[in-house]
Design an enzyme around this catalytic site. Structure first.
Site, PDB file in Angstrom:
ATOM      1  N   PRO A  86       0.818  -1.220   0.000  1.00 19.87           N
ATOM      2  CA  PRO A  86       0.000   0.000   0.000  1.00 19.87           C
ATOM      3  C   PRO A  86       0.854   1.273   0.000  1.00 19.87           C
ATOM      4  O   PRO A  86       0.350   2.352  -0.277  1.00 19.87           O
ATOM      5  CB  PRO A  86      -0.834  -0.114   1.286  1.00 19.87           C
ATOM      6  CG  PRO A  86      -0.173  -1.168   2.109  1.00 19.87           C
ATOM      7  CD  PRO A  86       0.599  -2.044   1.186  1.00 19.87           C
ATOM      8  N   GLU A 113       3.358  -7.100   7.918  1.00 20.40           N
ATOM      9  CA  GLU A 113       3.706  -5.679   7.765  1.00 20.40           C
ATOM     10  C   GLU A 113       4.595  -5.432   6.545  1.00 20.40           C
ATOM     11  O   GLU A 113       4.995  -4.301   6.296  1.00 20.40           O
ATOM     12  CB  GLU A 113       4.399  -5.155   9.026  1.00 20.40           C
ATOM     13  CG  GLU A 113       3.500  -5.142  10.252  1.00 20.40           C
ATOM     14  CD  GLU A 113       2.240  -4.305  10.055  1.00 20.40           C
ATOM     15  OE1 GLU A 113       2.373  -3.136   9.670  1.00 20.40           O
ATOM     16  OE2 GLU A 113       1.134  -4.833  10.278  1.00 20.40           O
ATOM     17  N   ARG A 155      -4.353  -8.722 -20.228  1.00 18.37           N
ATOM     18  CA  ARG A 155      -5.329  -8.434 -21.287  1.00 18.37           C
ATOM     19  C   ARG A 155      -4.784  -7.459 -22.327  1.00 18.37           C
ATOM     20  O   ARG A 155      -5.387  -7.310 -23.388  1.00 18.37           O
ATOM     21  CB  ARG A 155      -6.655  -7.928 -20.694  1.00 18.37           C
ATOM     22  CG  ARG A 155      -6.567  -6.601 -20.023  1.00 18.37           C
ATOM     23  CD  ARG A 155      -7.869  -6.233 -19.349  1.00 18.37           C
ATOM     24  NE  ARG A 155      -8.905  -5.771 -20.274  1.00 18.37           N
ATOM     25  CZ  ARG A 155      -8.929  -4.571 -20.840  1.00 18.37           C
ATOM     26  NH1 ARG A 155      -7.969  -3.701 -20.612  1.00 18.37           N
ATOM     27  NH2 ARG A 155      -9.908  -4.228 -21.658  1.00 18.37           N
ATOM     28  N   ASP A 170     -10.866   1.422 -23.826  1.00 19.98           N
ATOM     29  CA  ASP A 170     -10.901   1.440 -22.373  1.00 19.98           C
ATOM     30  C   ASP A 170     -10.899   2.844 -21.802  1.00 19.98           C
ATOM     31  O   ASP A 170     -10.212   3.714 -22.294  1.00 19.98           O
ATOM     32  CB  ASP A 170      -9.627   0.787 -21.781  1.00 19.98           C
ATOM     33  CG  ASP A 170      -9.617  -0.711 -21.923  1.00 19.98           C
ATOM     34  OD1 ASP A 170     -10.690  -1.280 -22.160  1.00 19.98           O
ATOM     35  OD2 ASP A 170      -8.531  -1.284 -21.790  1.00 19.98           O
TER      36      ASP A 170
END
Ligand code: ADE
Length: 259
Positions: A86, A113, A155, A170
Site C-alpha cells: 500500500p 507488515e 489483457r 478502455d
C-alpha cells in the site's frame, strides 16, 4: 511473457487458470509460474517472518528466505520485479501498458507488515524494482493486488483479448476519450422491465451515437470522478462539451482558479 509469482499462498492464484488469462496460458502467450515461498525455508516450522526491529505491531518477512527464493527463481535472468504494497507508487493503466511491454515480471507478495526493506535494496541494484499499490486501502497481503495487476497487464498482450478495439476503447487508455470514464452500455432487448435503451443507439446514426457517448462519458466523469473532470484539458473540449459541462454546473479552465 513470463510471470513468476512468489507467495506463501499459491492457492490464491487459481483464478489465473480461467478466462482470458487461462486461455493465454494454454496458448503459451503467458508463462505463469507460482512459487511457494516456504519451499526456501530451512526450519521445521517453515518460518517466513519475525518481529520488527524498533518495535511495533505485526511481523516482517525475513530477508534470507526471500533472497534464496528470488535467486533461485531468476537465476542469471533480469526480470522486472514488482512488490505490491500500500506504500508503493499507484498502479495505473499507464503502468499496466509499460509492464505489458516487459518480457518477464517477478511478483514478490508480502504478507503481514511487509518484506524486510533490504530485499528491495538488494535487488534494486540488479533489477528494476517497483513497489506498487493498487489503491488507497490496505489488503491483508499482496496476492489480490498481484491478481489485479496480472489481469490488467495480461489483457493488453497481443492476442489475449478477442477484439483489439476493446483495449483502445478502455477508460484511461491513451488516445481513448482522454481522462473520461466510459458511459453506460446496452444490449438487446430494446425494452427490459420497462427500461428503454436510449433511442439514439437504435438510430444507426454513427455521428449522433458518438456524440451521445461522449456526453454520457462527460456526465459520468463529472458525477463519479470529479478529480478527472477537474483535470480535463480545455483544449480537448469542443463547444458542445463546454455547454454540457455548464449545464452540469461544472467549470473547466483557468476561470476555475478563482473559485
Ligand atoms: N498490499 C496490501 N495492500 C495493498 C495495496 N493497496 N496495494 C498493493 N499491495 C497491497
Amino acid at each position: 511473457m513470463r510471470l513468476d509469482i512468489i507467495s506463501i499462498f499459491p492457492e490464491y492464484f487459481a483464478p489465473l487458470d480461467v478466462s482470458l488469462i487461462g486461455k493465454a496460458r494454454e496458448r503459451g502467450t503467458l508463462d505463469v509460474r507460482v512459487h511457494q515461498l516456504r519451499d526456501w525455508t530451512h526450519d521445521v516450522h517453515k518460518t517466513v517472518d519475525d518481529t520488527p526491529y524498533g518495535g511495533g505491531p505485526g511481523m516482517v518477512m525475513k530477508p534470507e528466505v526471500w533472497g534464496e527464493a528470488i535467486d533461485d527463481v531468476i537465476g542469471e535472468g533480469k526480470p522486472r520485479m514488482i512488490v505490491p504494497t500500500p506504500s508503493g507508487r499507484p498502479f495505473t493503466q499507464e503502468l499496466a501498458q509499460e509492464l505489458a511491454g516487459e518480457p518477464w515480471l517477478l511478483f514478490a507478495c508480502g504478507r503481514y507488515e511487509g518484506i524486510d526493506s533490504r530485499v528491495m535494496a538488494e535487488y534494486g541494484s540488479r533489477l528494476q524494482v517497483d513497489e506498487v499499490s493498487i489503491g488507497d486501502y490496505v489488503l491483508a497481503g499482496g496476492e489480490v493486488a498481484v491478481l489485479v495487476m496480472v489481469e490488467a497487464v495480461g489483457r493488453l498482450l497481443p492476442g489475449v483479448l478477442g477484439n483489439v478495439n476493446s483495449v483502445t476503447d478502455d477508460s484511461f487508455a491513451p488516445g481513448s476519450m482522454q481522462n473520461l470514464v466510459e458511459g453506460p452500455v446496452y444490449t438487446k432487448p430494446p425494452v427490459w422491465r420497462g427500461h428503454e435503451v436510449p433511442g439514439v443507439l437504435l438510430s444507426g446514426h454513427h455521428g449522433k451515437v458518438a456524440r451521445w457517448r461522449r456526453d454520457e462519458a462527460l456526465r459520468r466523469t463529472v458525477r463519479n470522478r470529479p478529480d478527472l473532470a477537474a483535470a480535463l484539458d480545455p483544449a480537448t473540449l469542443d463547444k458542445h462539451d463546454r455547454k454540457l459541462l455548464e449545464e452540469l454546473a461544472f467549470r473547466v479552465g483557468p476561470e476555475d482558479v478563482a473559485n
